[in-house]
Design a protein around this motif. Structure first.
Motif, PDB file in Angstrom:
ATOM      1  N   VAL A  63       0.831  -1.196   0.000  1.00  0.00           N
ATOM      2  CA  VAL A  63       0.000   0.000   0.000  1.00  0.00           C
ATOM      3  C   VAL A  63       0.873   1.256   0.000  1.00  0.00           C
ATOM      4  O   VAL A  63       0.592   2.239  -0.705  1.00  0.00           O
ATOM      5  N   ALA A  64       1.950   1.214   0.770  1.00  0.00           N
ATOM      6  CA  ALA A  64       2.852   2.368   0.820  1.00  0.00           C
ATOM      7  C   ALA A  64       3.466   2.633  -0.556  1.00  0.00           C
ATOM      8  O   ALA A  64       3.567   3.784  -1.003  1.00  0.00           O
ATOM      9  N   VAL A  65       3.876   1.567  -1.250  1.00  0.00           N
ATOM     10  CA  VAL A  65       4.449   1.727  -2.592  1.00  0.00           C
ATOM     11  C   VAL A  65       3.409   2.308  -3.544  1.00  0.00           C
ATOM     12  O   VAL A  65       3.713   3.206  -4.348  1.00  0.00           O
ATOM     13  N   LEU A  66       2.182   1.791  -3.482  1.00  0.00           N
ATOM     14  CA  LEU A  66       1.120   2.296  -4.362  1.00  0.00           C
ATOM     15  C   LEU A  66       0.852   3.774  -4.103  1.00  0.00           C
ATOM     16  O   LEU A  66       0.623   4.555  -5.046  1.00  0.00           O
ATOM     17  N   LYS A  67       0.900   4.186  -2.843  1.00  0.00           N
ATOM     18  CA  LYS A  67       0.652   5.598  -2.525  1.00  0.00           C
ATOM     19  C   LYS A  67       1.798   6.481  -3.007  1.00  0.00           C
ATOM     20  O   LYS A  67       1.577   7.621  -3.442  1.00  0.00           O
ATOM     21  N   THR A  68       3.032   5.968  -2.931  1.00  0.00           N
ATOM     22  CA  THR A  68       4.165   6.758  -3.436  1.00  0.00           C
ATOM     23  C   THR A  68       4.108   6.903  -4.949  1.00  0.00           C
ATOM     24  O   THR A  68       4.659   7.856  -5.509  1.00  0.00           O
ATOM     25  N   GLN A  69       3.424   5.956  -5.608  1.00  0.00           N
ATOM     26  CA  GLN A  69       3.295   6.033  -7.065  1.00  0.00           C
ATOM     27  C   GLN A  69       2.067   6.832  -7.500  1.00  0.00           C
ATOM     28  O   GLN A  69       1.760   6.882  -8.682  1.00  0.00           O
ATOM     29  N   PRO A  81       3.313   6.205   3.935  1.00  0.00           N
ATOM     30  CA  PRO A  81       4.398   5.535   3.199  1.00  0.00           C
ATOM     31  C   PRO A  81       5.755   5.621   3.892  1.00  0.00           C
ATOM     32  O   PRO A  81       6.502   4.639   3.921  1.00  0.00           O
ATOM     33  N   ALA A  82       6.062   6.783   4.491  1.00  0.00           N
ATOM     34  CA  ALA A  82       7.380   6.950   5.115  1.00  0.00           C
ATOM     35  C   ALA A  82       7.561   5.984   6.279  1.00  0.00           C
ATOM     36  O   ALA A  82       8.617   5.340   6.431  1.00  0.00           O
ATOM     37  N   ASN A  83       6.542   5.857   7.100  1.00  0.00           N
ATOM     38  CA  ASN A  83       6.616   4.942   8.241  1.00  0.00           C
ATOM     39  C   ASN A  83       6.625   3.486   7.800  1.00  0.00           C
ATOM     40  O   ASN A  83       7.328   2.645   8.376  1.00  0.00           O
ATOM     41  N   ALA A  84       5.789   3.187   6.785  1.00  0.00           N
ATOM     42  CA  ALA A  84       5.670   1.799   6.353  1.00  0.00           C
ATOM     43  C   ALA A  84       6.932   1.295   5.682  1.00  0.00           C
ATOM     44  O   ALA A  84       7.293   0.114   5.779  1.00  0.00           O
TER      45      ALA A  84
END
Length: 410
Positions: A306-312, A403-406
């Motif tokens: 989910v964190a990767v998807l949000k960064t994208q 995303p930063a924490n995950a």
């Protein structure tokens, strides 16, 4: 934001083999719970509908569904009949009279509800004629003083066709020096009817003219009209319309319907049906909570994804949609299986019970079943809405992932 992309990711998550075996186990039971809940709800609701419909036919088909009692004899009841037939929901009108009485045979005496009818008009409207043995319905002729008894009533009186019984009317009492003397007359039993309900034990039919004479009234006067409805359950809506029509015609009358005598029975059946539906709906509710548990575990397992998807660039709502679609697919799978199995079991329930050797209503008796399409729609819609609500909490938790924490330790 592309909703199709979120739904596709949710679909891939749904199809992928779960790394968390416990989450897979909970998901399986969530789908199974929805499947069993929907199937059981369809079967039980259809059987309850059938029992209610059978009661409606066997009881409300044999008694007046709606009655108009005027204070004075009608001068032109045929004209009033045409006006009443124009009302929506009214399919038939005929003169009738009802009275409580006692019927006495050589063996016993029973209380009975007497109905005076015109057989030639009643024949096409009431199922009574079809359920009368040996066509005895047509033997109710004026002046012959014949009576038609329910099968259970005839059994209790120990009489059969051709036997004599004495009817004592509660109306038409005269007073003598020895006290009140009820109106009474000997009648000949011409046959019995069997509706398969409690009506068989407490109802008897006479010709209208004979019933009026028994009550010491003119056989030619018409004071009561019996209305047949397209659906007896429409009585609460039709009754006020009938009362308004009579008021417009200046006719003083009282309008009553079947609820006065049998309303408590159908209210009990309706309450039982609602309670059974509520209890079975709880199965679906429990399954929805299992979906919540499975999705929460999935969110924890896919936090890095989910964190990767949000960064994208995937928006929080897009992330929510991923898990909403995943949970909805589980719910839809259970719903479709439940609908297929529920409808199939309902349509073949008597064959299934016969194979299993089960006889709920007795040997040779078939369970009545009415599959209501609108009820199926309500069950399906309710299940979808409930499971959609269950996916919101896990989806909101997934959307709140930072995303930063995950990805700090990735």
């Amino acid at each position: 934001m592309n909703p199709a992309l979120s739904c596709f990711i949710g679909y891939r998550y749904w199809r992928a083999r779960k790394s968390n075996a416990f989450a897979s186990f909970i998901t399986f039971f969530a789908v199974s719970g929805i499947f069993l809940g929907v199937a059981a709800l369809i079967v039980v609701s259809s059987v309850m509908n059938g029992l209610e419909g059978q009661l409606k036919q066997r009881i409300l088909g044999a008694i007046p569904q709606l009655t108009v009692h005027t204070q004075a004899p009608l001068t032109d009841w045929q004209k009033l009949k045409q006006q009443l037939l124009s009302l929506p929901g009214v399919k038939g009108v005929e003169p009738s009279i009802a009275n409580q009485a006692m019927v006495q045979s050589a063996a016993n005496i029973q209380a009975v509800e007497l109905y005076g009818i015109f057989p030639e008009e009643d024949k096409s409207l009431s199922p009574l004629a079809v359920n009368t043995f040996n066509d005895a319905f047509n033997a109710l002729q004026p002046g012959k003083y014949n009576v038609l008894l329910g099968s259970e009533l005839a059994r209790r009186l120990n009489v059969m066709s051709g036997d004599k019984v004495r009817l004592l009317s509660g109306e038409g009492v005269i007073y003598s020096p020895l006290g009140p003397v009820p109106s009474q007359r000997t009648f000949t039993v011409v046959g019995v009817f069997e509706m398969g309900s409690q009506v068989d034990a407490n109802v008897a039919y006479l010709h209208y003219g004979d019933a009026r004479r028994l009550m010491r009234k003119s056989a030619d006067d018409i004071e009561d009209l019996r209305l047949f409805l397209a659906d007896p359950f429409l009585a609460p809506t039709v009754s006020p319309k009938v009362a308004n029509l009579l008021a417009q015609q200046g006719i003083k009358a009282t309008v009553t319907d079947w609820r006065d005598s049998y309303g408590h029975l159908f209210a009990a059946v309706k309450m039982e049906k609602n309670m059974m539906s509520l209890l079975l709906s709880l199965i679906i509710a429990v399954a929805a909570f299992n979906i919540v548990s499975a999705l929460v575990m999935m969110v924890v397992d896919k936090t890095a994804d989910v964190a990767v998807l949000k960064t994208q660039g995937l928006s929080p709502f897009g992330v929510m949609l991923v898990f909403i679609s995943q949970g909805s697919l589980n719910a839809l799978l259970g719903l479709l299986l439940g609908l297929v199995v529920g409808i199939g079991s309902t349509l073949n329930i008597n064959s299934i019970m016969s194979v299993l050797g089960m006889h709920i209503l007795g040997v040779g008796q078939r369970l009545p079943v009415i599959l209501n399409p609108s009820q199926l729609g309500i069950i399906a819609l309710g299940s979808v809405v409930l499971t959609l609500l269950a996916t919101l909490y896990p989806a909101v938790r997934a959307a709140a992932v930072q995303p930063a924490n995950a990805l700090r330790y990735e």
